[in-house]
Enzyme design. Structure first.
Site, PDB file in Angstrom:
ATOM      1  N   CYS A 204       2.339   3.064  14.757  1.00 36.40           N
ATOM      2  CA  CYS A 204       2.453   4.362  15.429  1.00 36.40           C
ATOM      3  C   CYS A 204       3.820   4.971  15.134  1.00 36.40           C
ATOM      4  O   CYS A 204       4.853   4.326  15.372  1.00 36.40           O
ATOM      5  CB  CYS A 204       2.274   4.174  16.936  1.00 36.40           C
ATOM      6  N   ASP A 357       6.874  -1.462 -11.906  1.00 35.61           N
ATOM      7  CA  ASP A 357       6.598  -2.614 -11.047  1.00 35.61           C
ATOM      8  C   ASP A 357       5.098  -2.672 -10.770  1.00 35.61           C
ATOM      9  O   ASP A 357       4.536  -1.777 -10.127  1.00 35.61           O
ATOM     10  CB  ASP A 357       7.379  -2.480  -9.747  1.00 35.61           C
TER      11      ASP A 357
END
Length: 451
Positions: A204, A357
């Site tokens: 949240c 990556d």
């Protein structure tokens, strides 16, 4: 009155376009890049040619949303300009203006890279801004999603209307903006899940507590609530209440302003239903009628490798771009809807546009592929083919079903494409960003040679 610098920059940019095309290049960004060297604020002048501007950004769905919206708007408006080539930094947004010579457009519809929003918004202010989602994507370029969200958040001007997916919890971070907001939603359906396979942004933003979910449609996108502070999905303005699949296409019912309308979409993938709802919201907000919108959605054909189906004499090959854990997982889920015998290929590179990556593939849900009905073979292809092979092996796919095709560069994939096309079953191919053009070119070449 058009300034001398404006005319000169457009002339030089257009000249670059013709040279590039003569050399066999797509020229989706070069003309804009060249024009900017003459007049750095050229986009400011060009944007004034549009009566209204609609911009789309987000980790997934930018290109599909922009291309579909362009197609839908052309059902009612004669002049719509867009960067349909997929180049979505400032030079890519500028290029169609440089190449085209009209003085007026009803709409400018553009996809903009999340990292380029601030630069582009210095010169144009969209009337509507569709934000699809924010997932971990090219972490070596953007960093974590909170950084990307802040870049976009801080660039938004108050006069822009935001079109937001209420099922996407990351978009709660735009609540503090004073802008008018329009929310879209897809309710629980037969494709919904009750567990999150790829953990993305489930905290949240108001109190940091982990969200509880009633259902997930993909990734972290679904119905959520915070057990601590009560934060939950916004009530939708455009709410898809049901969805059905019939002979490879979706039919869904959409509620808006107390009315129910049924739409038909010939694009695979539940995430494409979300993209389409955003398009419908934008089209409705600018005044288009249901019949025109639905007709345009039904006759939309996508030819840019975003869940594109290429039909061969004895099989279909489905091609789609995947570039982050949520996107790749959802693509695999869509592939799995086909219960017949099939082969799957993943072409993965690690050039800068892909993200150097590639560790994120360990966060993607390859395990579901190991459970596919009828999986005949999994092809691991590209400059990072060995990394993919390691991942699918750990996912539980038997080694005798894994074929590895290491590539020395992005073009070194001809043998792999030839082998998968020669399979006698349907094929499903997903690729990283730089692998998509060559993969598609070779598939089309094979199709042409077949005829």
């Amino acid at each position: 009155m058009t300034s001398v610098n404006t005319k000169l920059s457009k002339f030089i940019g257009k000249s670059a376009y013709y040279v590039a095309k003569k050399c066999g290049k797509n020229a989706t960004a070069l003309p804009g890049k060249v024009a900017l060297t003459v007049k750095s604020d050229l986009l400011l002048d060009m944007g004034k040619k549009c009566d209204k501007i609609i911009v789309t950004t987000g980790s997934n769905g930018k290109t599909t949303t922009t291309t579909l919206l362009n197609h839908v708007l052309k059902g009612s408006y004669d002049s719509v300009i867009s960067n349909l080539g997929g180049s979505n930094m400032i030079q890519g947004v500028l290029t169609p203006f440089v190449v085209d010579s009209k003085d007026h457009y009803d709409f400018g519809v553009f996809e903009v890279d999340e990292g380029s929003i601030a630069t582009v918004f210095e010169y144009i202010t969209p009337d509507y801004f569709i934000i699809t989602n924010f997932f971990r994507d090219q972490l070596d370029r953007y960093g974590e999603t909170d950084n990307t969200i802040k870049m976009v958040h801080d660039a938004i001007k108050p006069e822009t209307t935001l079109i937001l997916n209420s099922n996407e919890p990351s978009l709660l971070q735009f609540d503090d903006l004073p802008n008018k907001k329009i929310y879209t939603n897809l309710e629980e359906n037969q494709f919904s899940k009750h567990e999150i396979k790829v953990v993305e942004n489930i905290l949240c933003p108001n109190c940091g507590q982990t969200f509880d979910y009633d259902y997930v449609n993909y990734g972290n996108v679904g119905k959520f609530n915070c057990p601590n502070c009560g934060t939950k999905n916004h009530d939708p303005d455009y709410n898809a209440t049901s969805i059905n699949v019939d002979k490879g296409h979706y039919e869904f019912t959409l509620q808006n302003n107390g009315k129910e309308e049924t739409y038909t979409l010939y694009l695979k993938g539940l995430y494409n239903v979300y993209n389409t709802i955003g398009v419908i919201a934008a089209a409705k907000e600018v005044g288009m009628d249901y019949n025109t919108i639905n007709e345009r959605i039904q006759n939309f054909e996508y030819k840019q490798g975003r869940m594109e189906t290429i039909n061969y004499k004895n099989k279909d090959v489905t091609l789609v771009l995947s570039k982050n854990p949520v996107g790749l997982s959802e693509v695999f889920t869509t592939f799995g809807y086909d219960k017949d015998e099939k082969v799957v290929m993943y072409v993965m590179n690690s050039y800068a546009p892909d993200g150097i990556d590639v560790s994120w593939i360990w966060d993607a849900d390859f395990e579901q592929v190991a459970e596919f009905e009828g999986l005949k073979r999994f092809y691991c292809v590209g400059t990072r083919a060995e990394d993919v092979a390691t991942r699918v092996k750990y996912a539980g796919i038997p080694t005798d079903k894994i074929s590895v095709y290491p590539a020395k560069d992005r073009w070194d994939i001809k043998q792999a494409i030839e082998d998968i096309v020669n399979e006698d079953v349907n094929a499903f191919i997903t690729t990283s960003f730089t692998a998509l053009p060559e993969t598609r070119r070779l598939l089309i070449e094979h199709k042409e040679n077949e005829n």
